[in-house]
Design a protein around this motif. Structure first.
Motif, PDB file in Angstrom:
ATOM      1  N   ASN A  40       7.381   6.193  -5.848  1.00  0.00           N
ATOM      2  CA  ASN A  40       8.481   6.736  -5.060  1.00  0.00           C
ATOM      3  C   ASN A  40       9.476   5.613  -4.787  1.00  0.00           C
ATOM      4  N   LEU A  41      10.723   5.802  -5.169  1.00  0.00           N
ATOM      5  CA  LEU A  41      11.737   4.758  -5.045  1.00  0.00           C
ATOM      6  C   LEU A  41      12.594   4.902  -3.793  1.00  0.00           C
ATOM      7  N   THR A  42      12.261   5.834  -2.910  1.00  0.00           N
ATOM      8  CA  THR A  42      13.017   6.018  -1.677  1.00  0.00           C
ATOM      9  C   THR A  42      13.008   4.726  -0.868  1.00  0.00           C
ATOM     10  N   GLY A  43      14.170   4.334  -0.385  1.00  0.00           N
ATOM     11  CA  GLY A  43      14.276   3.118   0.408  1.00  0.00           C
ATOM     12  C   GLY A  43      14.531   1.873  -0.417  1.00  0.00           C
ATOM     13  N   THR A  44      14.600   2.001  -1.730  1.00  0.00           N
ATOM     14  CA  THR A  44      14.869   0.850  -2.580  1.00  0.00           C
ATOM     15  C   THR A  44      16.263   0.987  -3.181  1.00  0.00           C
ATOM     16  N   HIS A  45      16.726  -0.031  -3.859  1.00  0.00           N
ATOM     17  CA  HIS A  45      18.032   0.026  -4.514  1.00  0.00           C
ATOM     18  C   HIS A  45      18.030   0.961  -5.712  1.00  0.00           C
ATOM     19  N   GLN A  46      16.856   1.322  -6.209  1.00  0.00           N
ATOM     20  CA  GLN A  46      16.760   2.201  -7.367  1.00  0.00           C
ATOM     21  C   GLN A  46      16.635   3.672  -6.986  1.00  0.00           C
ATOM     22  N   ALA A  47      16.690   3.981  -5.699  1.00  0.00           N
ATOM     23  CA  ALA A  47      16.554   5.363  -5.239  1.00  0.00           C
ATOM     24  C   ALA A  47      17.724   6.213  -5.735  1.00  0.00           C
ATOM     25  N   ASN A  50       0.848  -1.182   0.000  1.00  0.00           N
ATOM     26  CA  ASN A  50       0.000   0.000   0.000  1.00  0.00           C
ATOM     27  C   ASN A  50       0.887   1.237   0.000  1.00  0.00           C
ATOM     28  N   ASP A  51       1.082   1.802  -1.160  1.00  0.00           N
ATOM     29  CA  ASP A  51       1.929   2.973  -1.321  1.00  0.00           C
ATOM     30  C   ASP A  51       1.216   3.933  -2.253  1.00  0.00           C
ATOM     31  N   ALA A  52       0.826   5.082  -1.740  1.00  0.00           N
ATOM     32  CA  ALA A  52       0.045   6.038  -2.527  1.00  0.00           C
ATOM     33  C   ALA A  52       0.796   6.552  -3.742  1.00  0.00           C
ATOM     34  N   SER A  53       2.118   6.485  -3.740  1.00  0.00           N
ATOM     35  CA  SER A  53       2.856   6.957  -4.911  1.00  0.00           C
ATOM     36  C   SER A  53       2.743   5.985  -6.081  1.00  0.00           C
ATOM     37  N   ARG A  54       2.124   4.825  -5.850  1.00  0.00           N
ATOM     38  CA  ARG A  54       1.930   3.847  -6.923  1.00  0.00           C
ATOM     39  C   ARG A  54       0.620   4.073  -7.681  1.00  0.00           C
ATOM     40  N   VAL A  55      -0.071   5.160  -7.393  1.00  0.00           N
ATOM     41  CA  VAL A  55      -1.290   5.506  -8.129  1.00  0.00           C
ATOM     42  C   VAL A  55      -0.891   6.425  -9.282  1.00  0.00           C
ATOM     43  N   PRO A  56      -1.154   6.032 -10.540  1.00  0.00           N
ATOM     44  CA  PRO A  56      -0.807   6.887 -11.685  1.00  0.00           C
ATOM     45  C   PRO A  56      -1.587   8.207 -11.651  1.00  0.00           C
TER      46      PRO A  56
END
Length: 130
Positions: A96-103, A58-64
């Motif tokens: 939002n890629l914060t906290g991932t390896h792609q950040a 559940n991550d709101a940044s995943r809504v287009p």
């Protein structure tokens, strides 16, 4: 929905109570990430309720953006009916890629090696006496 994995946890998707609450509601569509959008019922102010059931975390940044505008009543119909087709030059929305390896990690970040380029001669440190 995995009944054994998340009957009471909200962070992995919808709970059992949420799925039961969808009875009688209208499924409005699905986006490219697999999120499903629903509409039905009214809030205390008489505004039609709209919500999303996330596919995955559940991550709101995943809504287009197009579905964001529908969720927030900026457009009335589902995005595929109300909006024009995307332009060739438009990039796809990214979560939002914060906290991932792609950040994004700037050159001086510890995760990127912790070394940054030396400053050039145009920098002068501030001192209180100056």
């Amino acid at each position: 929905m995995s009944l054994n994995r998340n009957p009471f946890t909200w962070w992995n998707g919808a709970t059992l109570g949420t799925w039961l609450g969808l009875r009688g509601k209208n499924r409005m569509g699905e986006d490219s990430l697999g999120n499903v959008y629903w509409e039905g019922g009214k809030d205390p102010n008489g505004v039609l309720r709209r919500w999303v059931i996330y596919s995955g975390s559940n991550d709101a940044s995943r809504v287009p953006p197009e579905w964001f505008s529908w969720l927030h009543h900026q457009i009335d119909a589902a995005p595929d009916q109300a909006l024009p087709a995307p332009r060739v030059w438009e990039k796809a929305a990214e979560p939002n890629l914060t906290g991932t390896h792609q950040a994004y990690r700037p050159s001086g970040a510890l995760e990127a090696g912790g070394r940054r380029a030396r400053s050039t001669g145009d920098y002068e440190a501030w001192t209180p006496e100056a």
